[in-house]
Design a protein around this motif. Structure first.
Motif, PDB file in Angstrom:
ATOM      1  N   ALA A  37      14.819 -33.787   1.879  1.00 30.38           N
ATOM      2  CA  ALA A  37      15.108 -35.222   1.978  1.00 30.38           C
ATOM      3  C   ALA A  37      13.954 -36.044   1.414  1.00 30.38           C
ATOM      4  CB  ALA A  37      15.380 -35.612   3.422  1.00 30.38           C
ATOM      5  N   ALA A  38      12.726 -35.609   1.665  1.00 30.34           N
ATOM      6  CA  ALA A  38      11.565 -36.329   1.146  1.00 30.34           C
ATOM      7  C   ALA A  38      11.538 -36.292  -0.380  1.00 30.34           C
ATOM      8  CB  ALA A  38      10.276 -35.734   1.720  1.00 30.34           C
ATOM      9  N   TYR A  39      11.835 -35.126  -0.973  1.00 31.19           N
ATOM     10  CA  TYR A  39      11.847 -35.028  -2.434  1.00 31.19           C
ATOM     11  C   TYR A  39      13.034 -35.775  -3.050  1.00 31.19           C
ATOM     12  CZ  TYR A  39       7.876 -31.881  -2.658  1.00 31.19           C
ATOM     13  OH  TYR A  39       6.611 -31.349  -2.585  1.00 31.19           O
ATOM     14  N   VAL A  40      14.179 -35.782  -2.366  1.00 34.05           N
ATOM     15  CA  VAL A  40      15.334 -36.542  -2.857  1.00 34.05           C
ATOM     16  C   VAL A  40      14.996 -38.027  -2.881  1.00 34.05           C
ATOM     17  CG1 VAL A  40      17.677 -37.291  -2.280  1.00 34.05           C
ATOM     18  CG2 VAL A  40      17.113 -34.865  -2.240  1.00 34.05           C
TER      19      VAL A  40
ATOM     20  N   GLU B  43      14.730 -40.496  -6.205  1.00 35.29           N
ATOM     21  CA  GLU B  43      15.595 -41.663  -6.365  1.00 35.29           C
ATOM     22  C   GLU B  43      14.819 -42.960  -6.520  1.00 35.29           C
ATOM     23  OE1 GLU B  43      18.130 -41.344  -2.973  1.00 35.29           O
ATOM     24  OE2 GLU B  43      19.402 -39.845  -3.931  1.00 35.29           O
ATOM     25  N   SER B  44      13.550 -42.935  -6.183  1.00 34.05           N
ATOM     26  CA  SER B  44      12.718 -44.124  -6.366  1.00 34.05           C
ATOM     27  C   SER B  44      11.454 -43.705  -7.095  1.00 34.05           C
ATOM     28  CB  SER B  44      12.371 -44.749  -5.017  1.00 34.05           C
ATOM     29  OG  SER B  44      11.522 -43.889  -4.292  1.00 34.05           O
ATOM     30  N   ASN B  45      10.709 -44.667  -7.542  1.00 32.49           N
ATOM     31  CA  ASN B  45       9.473 -44.356  -8.256  1.00 32.49           C
ATOM     32  C   ASN B  45       8.256 -44.407  -7.346  1.00 32.49           C
ATOM     33  OD1 ASN B  45      10.771 -43.918 -10.665  1.00 32.49           O
ATOM     34  ND2 ASN B  45      10.640 -46.059 -11.282  1.00 32.49           N
ATOM     35  N   THR B  46       8.490 -44.401  -6.046  1.00 33.54           N
ATOM     36  CA  THR B  46       7.387 -44.456  -5.097  1.00 33.54           C
ATOM     37  C   THR B  46       7.389 -43.216  -4.219  1.00 33.54           C
ATOM     38  OG1 THR B  46       8.721 -45.607  -3.454  1.00 33.54           O
ATOM     39  CG2 THR B  46       7.474 -46.976  -4.991  1.00 33.54           C
ATOM     40  N   THR B  47       6.275 -42.957  -3.598  1.00 30.18           N
ATOM     41  CA  THR B  47       6.151 -41.851  -2.662  1.00 30.18           C
ATOM     42  C   THR B  47       6.429 -42.374  -1.261  1.00 30.18           C
ATOM     43  OG1 THR B  47       4.495 -40.821  -4.063  1.00 30.18           O
ATOM     44  CG2 THR B  47       4.599 -40.058  -1.808  1.00 30.18           C
ATOM     45  N   ARG B  48       7.269 -41.666  -0.532  1.00 29.11           N
ATOM     46  CA  ARG B  48       7.594 -42.072   0.832  1.00 29.11           C
ATOM     47  C   ARG B  48       6.420 -41.857   1.763  1.00 29.11           C
ATOM     48  NH1 ARG B  48      13.085 -39.653   2.994  1.00 29.11           N
ATOM     49  NH2 ARG B  48      11.902 -40.039   4.862  1.00 29.11           N
TER      50      ARG B  48
END
Length: 92
Positions: A23-26, A30-35
């Motif tokens: 989920a973290a990699y998905v 999907e965004s250009n930022t790191t969660r």
């Protein structure tokens, strides 16, 4: 703790970790930022410090999740960054 009990705990831990990593990699793809990884980092550190997993296990799980999401191997510089992060995370 018996061997069978340890194997059960390890399987349960990895079963919980795998979808969290994916989920973290998905979300990252999907965004250009790191969660924010604080919760995931805490979960991995708890598994390491409880003796359930090794740094090698955590690295393999990360690489596997990355490959499933992106369909390719993690770049070498990202692998080095991952190793540093896991070492820092589990070193204290």
């Amino acid at each position: 703790m018996g061997s069978d009990e340890f194997k059960g705990l390890l399987k349960s831990y990895l079963t919980s970790l795998r979808p969290k990593l994916k989920a973290a990699y998905v979300a990252e793809s999907e965004s250009n930022t790191t969660r924010d990884r604080r919760w995931l980092n805490g979960f991995m550190a708890a598994g390491f410090h409880s003796g359930l997993v090794t740094l090698k296990d955590l690295k393999i799980e990360h690489l596997t999740a990355y490959r499933k999401v992106y369909g390719s191997r993690m770049p070498d510089e990202d692998v080095l960054q991952l190793e540093r992060r896991l070492t820092r995370l589990c070193g204290s």
